[in-house]
Design a protein around this motif. Structure first.
Motif, PDB file in Angstrom:
ATOM      1  N   ASN B  44       0.951  -0.929   0.055  1.00  9.86           N
ATOM      2  CA  ASN B  44       0.075   0.121   0.008  1.00  9.86           C
ATOM      3  C   ASN B  44       0.882   1.182   0.027  1.00  9.86           C
ATOM      4  O   ASN B  44       0.450   2.112  -0.551  1.00  9.86           O
ATOM      5  CB  ASN B  44      -0.948   0.099   1.124  1.00  9.86           C
ATOM      6  CG  ASN B  44      -2.187  -0.897   0.841  1.00  9.86           C
ATOM      7  OD1 ASN B  44      -2.823  -0.650  -0.027  1.00  9.86           O
ATOM      8  ND2 ASN B  44      -2.522  -1.762   1.813  1.00  9.86           N
ATOM      9  N   ALA B  45       2.057   1.186   0.768  1.00  9.13           N
ATOM     10  CA  ALA B  45       2.964   2.342   0.740  1.00  9.13           C
ATOM     11  C   ALA B  45       3.158   2.602  -0.741  1.00  9.13           C
ATOM     12  O   ALA B  45       3.285   3.833  -1.071  1.00  9.13           O
ATOM     13  CB  ALA B  45       3.977   2.198   1.760  1.00  9.13           C
ATOM     14  N   TYR B  46       3.803   1.622  -1.498  1.00  2.59           N
ATOM     15  CA  TYR B  46       4.213   1.806  -2.974  1.00  2.59           C
ATOM     16  C   TYR B  46       3.162   2.515  -3.633  1.00  2.59           C
ATOM     17  O   TYR B  46       3.174   3.312  -4.357  1.00  2.59           O
ATOM     18  CB  TYR B  46       4.957   0.757  -3.432  1.00  2.59           C
ATOM     19  CG  TYR B  46       6.233   0.580  -2.946  1.00  2.59           C
ATOM     20  CD1 TYR B  46       7.457   1.405  -3.476  1.00  2.59           C
ATOM     21  CD2 TYR B  46       6.503  -0.413  -1.856  1.00  2.59           C
ATOM     22  CE1 TYR B  46       8.588   1.423  -2.951  1.00  2.59           C
ATOM     23  CE2 TYR B  46       8.067  -0.337  -1.337  1.00  2.59           C
ATOM     24  CZ  TYR B  46       9.014   0.619  -2.000  1.00  2.59           C
ATOM     25  OH  TYR B  46      10.284   0.325  -1.545  1.00  2.59           O
ATOM     26  N   LEU B  47       1.981   1.835  -3.239  1.00  3.58           N
ATOM     27  CA  LEU B  47       0.777   2.223  -4.351  1.00  3.58           C
ATOM     28  C   LEU B  47       0.514   3.886  -4.049  1.00  3.58           C
ATOM     29  O   LEU B  47       0.288   4.605  -5.054  1.00  3.58           O
ATOM     30  CB  LEU B  47      -0.407   1.472  -3.949  1.00  3.58           C
ATOM     31  CG  LEU B  47      -0.446   0.185  -4.696  1.00  3.58           C
ATOM     32  CD1 LEU B  47      -1.675  -0.823  -4.179  1.00  3.58           C
ATOM     33  CD2 LEU B  47      -0.200   0.214  -5.975  1.00  3.58           C
ATOM     34  N   MET B  48       0.790   4.238  -2.499  1.00  2.13           N
ATOM     35  CA  MET B  48       0.474   5.759  -2.461  1.00  2.13           C
ATOM     36  C   MET B  48       1.638   6.698  -3.021  1.00  2.13           C
ATOM     37  O   MET B  48       0.911   7.489  -3.783  1.00  2.13           O
ATOM     38  CB  MET B  48       0.815   5.979  -0.810  1.00  2.13           C
ATOM     39  CG  MET B  48      -0.076   5.184  -0.009  1.00  2.13           C
ATOM     40  SD  MET B  48      -1.568   6.360   0.148  1.00  2.13           S
ATOM     41  CE  MET B  48      -2.724   5.413   0.960  1.00  2.13           C
ATOM     42  N   LEU B  49       2.712   6.110  -3.243  1.00  5.41           N
ATOM     43  CA  LEU B  49       3.633   6.765  -4.117  1.00  5.41           C
ATOM     44  C   LEU B  49       3.269   6.992  -5.612  1.00  5.41           C
ATOM     45  O   LEU B  49       3.142   7.896  -6.103  1.00  5.41           O
ATOM     46  CB  LEU B  49       4.836   6.369  -4.000  1.00  5.41           C
ATOM     47  CG  LEU B  49       5.764   6.860  -2.961  1.00  5.41           C
ATOM     48  CD1 LEU B  49       7.415   6.479  -3.433  1.00  5.41           C
ATOM     49  CD2 LEU B  49       5.818   8.388  -2.674  1.00  5.41           C
ATOM     50  N   ALA B  50       2.866   5.581  -6.229  1.00  3.50           N
ATOM     51  CA  ALA B  50       2.274   5.787  -7.505  1.00  3.50           C
ATOM     52  C   ALA B  50       1.226   6.707  -7.644  1.00  3.50           C
ATOM     53  O   ALA B  50       1.056   7.410  -8.665  1.00  3.50           O
ATOM     54  CB  ALA B  50       2.109   4.066  -7.674  1.00  3.50           C
ATOM     55  N   PHE B  51       0.273   6.452  -6.719  1.00  3.37           N
ATOM     56  CA  PHE B  51      -0.829   7.394  -6.887  1.00  3.37           C
ATOM     57  C   PHE B  51      -0.505   8.828  -6.869  1.00  3.37           C
ATOM     58  O   PHE B  51      -0.872   9.595  -7.638  1.00  3.37           O
ATOM     59  CB  PHE B  51      -1.942   6.915  -5.766  1.00  3.37           C
ATOM     60  CG  PHE B  51      -2.980   8.021  -6.025  1.00  3.37           C
ATOM     61  CD1 PHE B  51      -4.035   7.478  -6.884  1.00  3.37           C
ATOM     62  CD2 PHE B  51      -3.419   9.116  -5.203  1.00  3.37           C
ATOM     63  CE1 PHE B  51      -5.072   8.308  -7.035  1.00  3.37           C
ATOM     64  CE2 PHE B  51      -4.294   9.921  -5.286  1.00  3.37           C
ATOM     65  CZ  PHE B  51      -5.404   9.628  -6.384  1.00  3.37           C
ATOM     66  N   GLY B  57       0.518  14.185 -11.942  1.00  2.72           N
ATOM     67  CA  GLY B  57       1.107  14.096 -13.386  1.00  2.72           C
ATOM     68  C   GLY B  57      -0.165  14.355 -14.080  1.00  2.72           C
ATOM     69  O   GLY B  57      -0.444  14.946 -15.085  1.00  2.72           O
ATOM     70  N   GLY B  58      -1.173  13.464 -13.686  1.00  2.93           N
ATOM     71  CA  GLY B  58      -2.468  13.473 -14.669  1.00  2.93           C
ATOM     72  C   GLY B  58      -3.221  14.866 -14.440  1.00  2.93           C
ATOM     73  O   GLY B  58      -3.596  15.525 -15.474  1.00  2.93           O
ATOM     74  N   PHE B  59      -3.037  15.487 -13.351  1.00  2.00           N
ATOM     75  CA  PHE B  59      -3.834  16.686 -13.048  1.00  2.00           C
ATOM     76  C   PHE B  59      -3.161  17.932 -13.933  1.00  2.00           C
ATOM     77  O   PHE B  59      -3.755  18.476 -14.732  1.00  2.00           O
ATOM     78  CB  PHE B  59      -4.004  17.029 -11.762  1.00  2.00           C
ATOM     79  CG  PHE B  59      -4.288  18.486 -11.411  1.00  2.00           C
ATOM     80  CD1 PHE B  59      -5.711  18.789 -11.694  1.00  2.00           C
ATOM     81  CD2 PHE B  59      -3.689  19.637 -11.244  1.00  2.00           C
ATOM     82  CE1 PHE B  59      -6.393  20.111 -11.446  1.00  2.00           C
ATOM     83  CE2 PHE B  59      -4.024  20.842 -11.047  1.00  2.00           C
ATOM     84  CZ  PHE B  59      -5.548  21.078 -11.082  1.00  2.00           C
ATOM     85  N   TRP B  60      -1.842  17.923 -13.530  1.00  2.00           N
ATOM     86  CA  TRP B  60      -1.063  18.862 -14.412  1.00  2.00           C
ATOM     87  C   TRP B  60      -1.028  18.777 -15.898  1.00  2.00           C
ATOM     88  O   TRP B  60      -1.350  19.488 -16.718  1.00  2.00           O
ATOM     89  CB  TRP B  60       0.320  19.164 -13.876  1.00  2.00           C
ATOM     90  CG  TRP B  60       0.203  19.892 -12.372  1.00  2.00           C
ATOM     91  CD1 TRP B  60       0.650  19.302 -11.202  1.00  2.00           C
ATOM     92  CD2 TRP B  60       0.047  21.132 -12.230  1.00  2.00           C
ATOM     93  NE1 TRP B  60       0.319  20.334 -10.468  1.00  2.00           N
ATOM     94  CE2 TRP B  60       0.070  21.646 -10.808  1.00  2.00           C
ATOM     95  CE3 TRP B  60      -0.138  22.274 -13.193  1.00  2.00           C
ATOM     96  CZ2 TRP B  60       0.032  22.833 -10.225  1.00  2.00           C
ATOM     97  CZ3 TRP B  60      -0.249  23.616 -12.471  1.00  2.00           C
ATOM     98  CH2 TRP B  60      -0.304  23.719 -11.087  1.00  2.00           C
ATOM     99  N   GLY B  61      -0.743  17.397 -16.226  1.00  2.00           N
ATOM    100  CA  GLY B  61      -0.707  17.367 -17.470  1.00  2.00           C
ATOM    101  C   GLY B  61      -2.055  17.827 -18.344  1.00  2.00           C
ATOM    102  O   GLY B  61      -2.172  18.113 -19.380  1.00  2.00           O
ATOM    103  N   TYR B  62      -3.069  17.227 -17.905  1.00  2.00           N
ATOM    104  CA  TYR B  62      -4.549  17.306 -18.365  1.00  2.00           C
ATOM    105  C   TYR B  62      -4.724  19.001 -18.397  1.00  2.00           C
ATOM    106  O   TYR B  62      -5.347  19.341 -19.152  1.00  2.00           O
ATOM    107  CB  TYR B  62      -5.597  16.683 -17.663  1.00  2.00           C
ATOM    108  CG  TYR B  62      -6.849  16.456 -18.097  1.00  2.00           C
ATOM    109  CD1 TYR B  62      -7.163  15.915 -19.506  1.00  2.00           C
ATOM    110  CD2 TYR B  62      -7.891  17.355 -17.695  1.00  2.00           C
ATOM    111  CE1 TYR B  62      -8.166  16.164 -20.276  1.00  2.00           C
ATOM    112  CE2 TYR B  62      -9.027  17.463 -18.593  1.00  2.00           C
ATOM    113  CZ  TYR B  62      -9.132  16.615 -19.751  1.00  2.00           C
ATOM    114  OH  TYR B  62     -10.322  17.078 -20.472  1.00  2.00           O
ATOM    115  N   SER B  63      -4.368  19.416 -17.267  1.00  2.00           N
ATOM    116  CA  SER B  63      -4.497  21.224 -17.295  1.00  2.00           C
ATOM    117  C   SER B  63      -3.952  21.800 -18.318  1.00  2.00           C
ATOM    118  O   SER B  63      -4.762  22.353 -19.088  1.00  2.00           O
ATOM    119  CB  SER B  63      -4.102  21.614 -15.853  1.00  2.00           C
ATOM    120  OG  SER B  63      -4.630  21.026 -14.880  1.00  2.00           O
TER     121      SER B  63
END
Ligand code: HEM
Ligand SMILES: [Cu+2]
Ligand SMILES: [Cu+2]
Lengths: 637, 334
Positions: B44-51, B57-63
């Motif tokens: 879960n900790a690694y998934l947190m980082l991935a998230f 990234g997704g937010f800024w890229g899409y913006s």
């Protein structure tokens, strides 16, 4: 009419019961008589039949479960309605003929009727806010946690508590009736502004549907008030020895503040609905004036729809905090427990909540910046609204500071709590934008608002509820929920929720208004078709992930691993009961005495990384702080 | 620019894949041995980082990707100022948005439970609390100040010479009325409304005789325009997104909004590269089944063209002379 008669009969019944039990009820309220103490401290020993145990139960834990199950039922309905909305917006071509058995005449040529679309939006909003996140969330956890965490045998009045659930149940019946009535549910949005909600000529849902909606709300408000009085009395009067206010878990603080908030705002909603009822049924003109509709000039004159809006939002805004605070209370507890670290800035957390309670009464007109009210009010309410972001920010910082340096165990409840903090930030920050009146001109009633409130209220409160369920499931059912399914549920829901609501900010900035059946009538809305499709797909996936939760919930209820007494190694009193699922009266022996605050996690010098609240200072000499040693010293003298 | 974005996305995706891989590997290892809580914790900790990376990234890229599709350029003078404040405020919130998310997920990752490390007992730091309270409050007060100054300008009383247009909302249509040559809107009463007299004009009032009711709104570029907004049935809301203008139409009262349009319709057509471009008014307050299609078009013209158009309009009465002889009825509502 029938509804009113039924309610009257029920009220009579209630008064009768209340009269019969008056000594008992009074005893709960009058603290100091010997009898009262005797009544409060004896475990209730009476034969429990099926009816008194599972249906007309006065045991707070059973009532909590009743609230929870009813809440889950409504969450499914509210969720299905939101899918209907999303399908219409994202996949308008989809053939919905198969829904005809359910929706009947509201489906024509495989498409949902524009009027029913509005009904779906209205009922989705009202159900989610009131049935699920007010009753289902705060009803469940106030009932479950207040007595257990303050060390009381039950609520101040188990009987009123039972009544409050059954009023909620009646209210649920009215809401169900609203959903299926011939002329359709109300079609004015959950805020049901007049004149739209008064005139059946304007929308058919304003006829019978709206009447039932009002009745639903009236019973709901009665339920909330009964419950709120009870919670407040319980917290003030029934704390166990040593449980001073400064040792109250933050959950109880939050639920206590919520009850106060509800107690002072719901009556105003009752008033506004009462006047609405008069306008609808007796031809008064509180809210209406100068109306020409369906070829006819109506007789209303002199009223103003703005009065309704002011009255409505005087509840409406506190309502979002009534939804928001319990979720934060729940996660405060979980974050501290699962980081094995005391909550950071306990008093600042309490003061922040107190500030929110006060401020939330003076921000209501930020929903009305473009309503035509005096612009000066816009200035005033901009100031109060943006200021209310300060206590919310304090809470956020404190949460992160709690995590920092902790030893974090990712239980499903903890994951949902971390998700909640994320929503608190992404949804809360946009509040600063739309709370600023000149910026709200463009964004009011667009998808930007939809994005904002879904994140900061909908998703946040739902995550608080999930966290609470995963965390206290053992206390309710004596079994553990499956962790792995919990993880899968969390990750899909977390990512899915963001995929649904983040893009709506952009759609809103482009000026797409909310409560629109389709976006085909305007040139400037001729974009984002793919994005709308994307959101719809994401919301279907997110909804599907909730089936994992439902499966986990019901499966674990019967087949889950047996829970130990204190599965999360937590400090609060609910984990000190002899039985994992305590019976009536909660503790079999005497009520525990409290010696410390609830956040002694990883205290230096202590052998374990937690010290429950009922462990005397005497037994923890190695880990006591100087102050605590002084207290001990004084006691010895 | 796009190239850089492309590479950044690539790198981000690689890192995310790596983190997910790492998490999955942990899962795989833990399958072989009995599942300890430490393992699922690491997953879960690694998934947190991935998230975290995926999310920011997704937010800024899409913006960046939709930057010109979101808030289109404003076409009114106050609109420019509103947009400016909007972007200032948005910048102000995006900084803590990004930083706090990094802090949150990093904390979750960095401080995951490990056998050899225990949590720190650290319940309180008064200075820290006070400083973040003060910093937040200070920032917000600055935003409030900018906001209310702008608000008082936008909501200031309209200039005397403003062109007046009356907009009347009715279920699913907007009606438009101009004061005509005398510059005064005639009296109305809702009890006089019928099929043709949609405003309920009272023709006993001389000011009403030259009022005209065109099918579209015409306004001059660069001059103040005042919308007087009413409704005759339920609440509607005049929403002209290009002008950053929104005001409810409320039965029983008149609301108003004034503004100065900056570009003519023609100019916008060449600006947007869309030969069919039109300014539109949408309804922004739920009003019934036709709410989603309650549309009005605004034509912004050069002042000379506007004057010419204005002169050509024929008064409503001249098109409905029968109403002039119908005075008896109208007297009731003087
Ligand atoms: C599966 C999750 C959800 C989805 C996909 C969803 C979607 C939507 C959509 C599409 C609308 C209509 C917007 C419009 O046309 O104006 C809406 C309205 C609304 N939703 Fe949700 N929603 C979800 C969960 C929630 C939750 C958890 C809440 C709890 C607070 C909530 C509260 C509301 C409210 C208050 C409205 C406004 C209703 C109105 O306009 O009168 N929703 N939702
Ligand atoms: Cu509000
Ligand atoms: Cu409308």
């Amino acid at each position: 009419m029938l509804g009113v008669i039924i309610i009257l009969i029920i009220l009579l019944f209630i008064f009768n019961r209340a009269y019969i039990h008056r000594t008992r009820i009074l005893a709960y309220f009058i603290e100091d008589t010997k009898e009262a103490k005797a009544i409060r401290s004896t475990k209730e020993v009476h034969g429990e039949s099926f009816v008194t145990k599972y249906i007309f139960s006065t045991d707070h834990k059973m009532i909590a479960k009743q609230y929870l199950l009813t809440g889950i039922f409504w969450a499914v309905i509210g969720g299905l309605l939101s899918l209907l909305i999303r399908v219409q917006l994202g996949m308008p071509e989809m053939d919905l003929d198969w829904l005809e058995p359910v929706l009947g005449r509201w489906i024509t040529d495989g498409r949902i009727d524009p009027e029913y679309y509005l009904s779906a939006v209205t009922m989705h909003g009202a159900i989610m806010m009131f049935m699920v996140l007010t009753a289902g969330l705060s009803g469940t956890f106030s009932n479950l946690l207040i007595p257990l965490q303050i060390g009381a045998r039950d609520m101040a009045s188990g009987f009123l508590n039972m009544l409050s659930y059954w009023f909620f149940f009646i209210s649920s019946c009215f809401f169900l009736a609203t959903l299926v009535v011939e002329t359709g549910p109300p079609m004015g949005g959950w805020v049901v502004y007049p004149p739209l909600s008064v005139l059946p000529q304007a929308a058919p849902g304003s006829g019978m549907g709206m009447t039932l909606y009002i009745l639903g709300f009236v019973t709901f408000i009665i339920s909330i008030l009964l419950a709120g009085l009870n919670y407040i009395t319980t917290v003030i009067n029934l704390r166990t020895v040593g449980m001073s206010f400064s040792r109250l878990p933050l959950t109880v603080w939050a639920l206590f503040f919520t009850a106060i908030l509800a107690l002072f705002s719901f009556p105003v909603l009752l008033t506004s609905f009462l006047l609405l009822f008069f306008d609808r049924s007796f031809g008064t003109s509180f809210y209406l004036s100068d109306i020409y509709i369906a070829g006819e000039a109506l007789a209303y004159s002199g009223g103003s729809p703005l009065i309704y809006q002011h009255l409505f939002w005087f509840l409406g805004h506190p309502e979002v905090y009534i939804i928001f605070l319990p979720a934060l209370g729940i996660t405060s507890e979980i974050i501290s427990t699962c980081s094995r670290k005391p909550i950071f800035g306990y008093w600042f957390m309490v003061l922040a909540m107190l500030a929110i309670v006060f401020l939330s009464y003076v921000v209501w007109a930020h929903h009305m910046f473009t309503s035509g009210m005096d612009p000066f009010l816009g200035t005033v309410f901009t100031i109060t609204t943006v200021i209310i972001a300060v206590p919310s920010a304090i809470k956020t910082f404190n949460y992160i500071a709690t995590l920092w340096g902790g030893s974090i165990h990712f239980t499903p409840a903890m994951l949902f709590s971390i998700g909640l903090i994320s929503f608190l930030m992404s949804g809360g920050l946009t509040g600063i934008i739309i709370g600023n009146s000149p910026l709200d001109i463009q964004l009011h009633d667009t998808y930007y608002i939809v994005a904002h409130f879904h994140l900061v209220m909908g998703a946040l409160a739902f995550f608080g509820m999930f966290a609470g369920i995963y965390h206290w499931f053992p206390k309710m059912f004596g079994r553990m929920m499956n962790k792995k399914l919990g993880y899968i549920h969390f990750w899909i829901t977390f990512i899915g929720t963001y995929l649904v609501f983040m893009p709506m900010h952009f759609i809103g900035m482009a000026g797409f208004p909310r409560r629109y059946y389709t976006f085909t009538a305007f040139q400037y809305m001729d974009r984002f078709n793919n994005l709308n499709l994307f959101i719809t797909i994401a919301s279907i996936i997110t909804f599907a992930a909730q089936l994992i939760f439902l499966y986990n919930f019901f499966y674990s209820m019967y087949k889950g691993k047996k829970a130990p007494r204190n599965p999360w190694k937590s400090n609060t009193l609910e984990w000190t009961t002899e039985k994992v699922v305590p019976g009536h009266g909660n503790w079999e022996g005497s009520i525990p005495t409290v010696y410390r605050w609830p956040y002694d996690y990883s205290k230096p010098g202590a052998p374990d990384d937690f010290i429950p609240q009922n462990i005397p200072l005497m037994q923890t000499k190695d880990s006591n702080t100087e102050e605590e040693n002084n207290i001990l010293e004084r006691q010895r003298l | 620019m796009t190239e850089i974005l492309f590479y950044i996305t690539g790198v981000l995706l690689l890192i995310i894949f790596y983190l997910v891989y790492k998490a999955l590997r942990l899962l795989y290892i833990s399958k072989k041995r009995p599942l300890t809580s430490v393992k699922s914790n690491d997953v879960n900790a690694y998934l947190m980082l991935a998230f975290l990376l995926l999310f920011l990234g997704g937010f800024w890229g899409y913006s960046f990707y939709v930057s010109d599709e979101g808030l289109a350029e404003a076409a009114s003078e106050h609109g420019d100022r509103v947009d400016k404040l909007f972007w200032i405020a948005t910048t102000v919130i995006l900084i803590p948005f990004t930083l706090l998310h990094i802090l949150l997920f990093w904390a979750a990752f960095r401080f995951r439970h490990k056998k050899d490390r225990s949590a720190k007992y650290y319940p309180y730091n008064f200075k820290l609390e006070i400083s973040w309270t003060v910093i937040t409050a200070g920032t917000l007060i600055a935003l409030i100040a900018m906001g209310i100054i702008l608000w008082s300008d936008v909501k200031s009383p309209p200039p005397k010479e403003a062109e007046v247009v009356e907009i009347l909302g009715a279920q699913y249509v907007w009606f438009i009325r101009y004061p005509g040559t005398d510059g005064k809107l005639g009296k109305t009463d809702y009890r006089l409304i019928d099929d043709k007299n949609s405003f309920g004009m009272n023709l006993n009032d001389p000011a009403a005789t030259d009022d005209f009711t065109p099918p579209r709104i015409h306004i001059p570029k660069g001059q103040p325009v005042l919308f007087l907004i009413r409704s005759r049935d339920v609440i509607h809301s005049v929403f002209a997104p290009h002008f950053r203008l929104k005001m409810d139409a409320v039965p029983g009262m008149t609301t108003q909004f004034w503004f100065i349009p900056k570009y003519t319709t023609e100019e916008m057509r060449s600006k947007t590269g869309n030969p069919d471009f039109n300014y539109e008014i949408a309804c922004a307050e739920i009003c019934g089944r036709g709410h989603f299609a309650m549309k009005m078009i605004i034509v912004v013209e050069e002042p000379e063209d506007y004057r010419e158009w204005y002169q050509q309009q024929r008064s409503w009465v001249s098109q409905h002379p029968a109403y002039l002889s119908n005075h008896g009825n109208q007297n009731k509502y003087k």
